[in-house]
Design a protein around this motif. Sequence first.
Motif, mmCIF file in Angstrom:
data_model
loop_
_atom_site.group_PDB
_atom_site.id
_atom_site.type_symbol
_atom_site.label_atom_id
_atom_site.label_comp_id
_atom_site.label_asym_id
_atom_site.label_seq_id
_atom_site.Cartn_x
_atom_site.Cartn_y
_atom_site.Cartn_z
ATOM 1 N N UNK A 215 94.681 -14.375 102.515
ATOM 2 C CA UNK A 215 93.403 -14.597 101.815
ATOM 3 C C UNK A 215 93.501 -15.723 100.788
ATOM 4 N N UNK A 216 94.647 -15.825 100.094
ATOM 5 C CA UNK A 216 94.794 -16.857 99.073
ATOM 6 C C UNK A 216 95.043 -18.243 99.658
ATOM 7 N N UNK A 217 95.222 -18.314 100.973
ATOM 8 C CA UNK A 217 95.460 -19.607 101.623
ATOM 9 C C UNK A 217 94.216 -20.148 102.342
ATOM 10 N N UNK A 218 93.136 -19.372 102.322
ATOM 11 C CA UNK A 218 91.908 -19.808 102.985
ATOM 12 C C UNK A 218 91.282 -20.960 102.212
ATOM 13 N N UNK A 219 91.071 -22.050 102.903
ATOM 14 C CA UNK A 219 90.477 -23.230 102.286
ATOM 15 C C UNK A 219 89.056 -23.431 102.806
ATOM 16 N N UNK A 220 88.299 -24.252 102.122
ATOM 17 C CA UNK A 220 86.968 -24.596 102.620
ATOM 18 C C UNK A 220 87.128 -25.335 103.944
ATOM 19 N N UNK A 221 86.282 -24.976 104.908
ATOM 20 C CA UNK A 221 86.389 -25.621 106.214
ATOM 21 C C UNK A 221 85.786 -24.763 107.304
ATOM 22 N N UNK A 222 86.120 -25.095 108.544
ATOM 23 C CA UNK A 222 85.572 -24.403 109.706
ATOM 24 C C UNK A 222 86.626 -23.509 110.324
ATOM 25 N N UNK A 223 86.224 -22.284 110.667
ATOM 26 C CA UNK A 223 87.142 -21.327 111.285
ATOM 27 C C UNK A 223 86.506 -20.747 112.546
ATOM 28 N N UNK A 224 87.320 -20.599 113.569
ATOM 29 C CA UNK A 224 86.853 -20.064 114.842
ATOM 30 C C UNK A 224 87.431 -18.674 115.046
ATOM 31 N N UNK A 225 86.553 -17.719 115.390
ATOM 32 C CA UNK A 225 86.958 -16.323 115.590
ATOM 33 C C UNK A 225 86.644 -15.936 117.027
ATOM 34 N N UNK A 226 87.596 -15.276 117.695
ATOM 35 C CA UNK A 226 87.477 -15.008 119.137
ATOM 36 C C UNK A 226 87.805 -13.556 119.457
ATOM 37 N N UNK A 227 87.044 -13.003 120.394
ATOM 38 C CA UNK A 227 87.302 -11.671 120.939
ATOM 39 C C UNK A 227 87.127 -11.758 122.453
ATOM 40 N N UNK A 228 88.222 -11.611 123.189
ATOM 41 C CA UNK A 228 88.177 -11.741 124.648
ATOM 42 C C UNK A 228 87.678 -10.514 125.371
ATOM 43 N N UNK A 229 87.399 -9.448 124.632
ATOM 44 C CA UNK A 229 86.798 -8.238 125.214
ATOM 45 C C UNK A 229 85.797 -7.733 124.185
#
Length: 704
Positions: A215-229
């Motif tokens: 959590x302390x390493x999350x920077x401003x930017x774009x993140x992609x989240x995936x669920x294959x099922x």
Amino acid sequence: MNHTTQNIIVNFVWNIADDVLRDVYVRGKYRDVILPMTVIRRLDALLEHTKEAVLKMKETLDSAGIANQDAALCQASGEAFFNSSPFTLKDLKNRAKRQQLKADFEAYLDGFSPNVQEILDKFKFRNQIPTLVEAEILGALIEKYLNPDINLSPKPVLDADGNEKIPGLDNHSMGTVFEELIRRFNEENNEEAGEHFTPRDVVKLMADLIFLPIADQIESGTYLVYDGACGTGGMLTVAEDRLQNLASETGKEVSIHLYGQEIQPETYAIAKADLLLKGEGAEADNIKYGSTLSADAFISNQFDFMLSNPPYGKSWKTDLERMGGKSDIKDPRFIIEYGDDPEYKMLTRSSDGQLMFLVNKLMKMKTSSKLGSRIAQVHNGSSLFTGDAGQGESNIRRWIIENDWLEAIIALPENIFYNTGISTYIWVLTNQKSKERKGKVQLIDATNWYQSLRKNMGKKNCELNESHIQNICKLISQPEKTEQSKIFTNEAFGYYKVIVERPLRLKSQFTKKRVEQLRDKKKLHDIAKEIFTIVGEEVFTDYNLFMDKIDSAMNDQDIKATAGQKKTIARTMSEIDESAEAVIKKSHKKGKIEANPLYGLYETTINGKKAVVEYEPDTNLRDSEQVPLLEDGGIPAFIEREVLPYTPDAWVDKSKTQIGYEISFTKHFYKPIPMRTLDEIKADIFAIEQETEGLLEAIVGEAD
């Protein structure tokens, strides 16, 4: 919108089923109507204020002969979807004739944009229209959704003085309402819920497991989240909210994009509709229909965060056949070059493909980003130990652990899922382990961290509360050894599977009965009879001398036979005898190959000359042993200690040694129940004797 108002809307929509659908549908089928109608009404409310603009744009485009109209109509509607029919639901409210209502309602549905059409098709909602019309409840259903006391529009309802009477329902609140309806329907149909719906407490834990440690390493930017099922998409939306909140707490601005794939039509429609209702039209396009295993929709994508509850104990045979079958499959996700194997196979047995979903995720990890990728996936116990060394499941575990991707496995309480009471586990993986975690795997036993439900939901009788989730996540974020948390080196889960051989020992003798066994093979029978007349019925306890005798007889009488024919005859004349000499398979000149009894190379004397021989193994005595990778002294020390004292003539077939990996929670967390003392047992026996004293006498006395 506050929680109370949301509950009012949920309860109202929930009660429409009982008010309108009862006696026409069984309870388990209410969702087939209510979920798509909720989607339709929300979309209708969003499109009401731009209806005229859309119709005008439609007329203009038709006049100009423009075929591809979707983008322009979406621009006119101001949304990622549109409805180009001349109707709104309010227009259909007062249709008196049911056939006219049917025709107009179908025309209204046909006017929706292709992305909405796909949702309606997967819901199979058009199949419900004849039933609704014949039962004369379609009009009542529409009227219920247009009730002025309930507002499914983003705009507030005003009173006569222009004051806000009912607040508008923003996209997030609408998504929450829809998800609550999905949850209720899934819990109502709890027998099938577990296939498509993961309990919210487990989803929250999974989201925290992939986000909190970094959590302390999350920077401003774009993140992609995936669920294959992805099922109904609940994991994706919970993960999105959790990541957004964590970023906000540290003052970061993040853009989150959701990606998912689902094979069940209805749950796919729900997931896509949920994102549309939240105003995330572009995200809805990232939800794909089809099988992740045989038709991966994101072949070239890489993701920051991935989480899933894939089907376990479910056959993937259909996918396997589509992929070419086990012998012809070439999918680079599952057939790779690894170690010394150019075709390292990570194919599980066709009866259970859960680990295949994990391999798919690992192939989509980011390798160039600072955080890499983090994964959380639910498994049952078979993923920990099913599959022998060299088989698909073990190969997957080996590949994961040797690449140092496995961070932790958490054992969950039993009966925490809707449709199964078996043991379940969450695997946590990353390709960017922290320095203190490198080369290590953490096992957490959380089986006793739960609170009981007041009422069972199918087989689910317990849940994780906030305290339980915090305790687990704290152990992940700050790993330490406790009674519930054990930390091991990666090698602790690996082993060598060695094949232990013992020599074949044969006693040989020509007899009439044995020669007659070859009668069906005329040529062999004739040769055996000839040799029999020369060798006679002499008994040999050394098969090697017996073969020399046969060779001599054949040379003397010029009997012609191939090596295979000669061996068949000799074996027919032989039987296993543990007191006989070992059968030599191959011999080498001394010095050409060094003797090594551990691997079946023995020094002996043949015709007065020293030689190194290999014995032929007796397949009936073949055995296997698992030698831990961390065995002090390795395979030689293990064999010398555990095998040779009992079978001194045993050796290891080095060519068949394989590396396997398995993980045993029972081994590391088992707490033996102490045996009762003799005094306790004696006291119980005396107590039973006193209870039954005089009982036999009373029974016998009554019989007299």
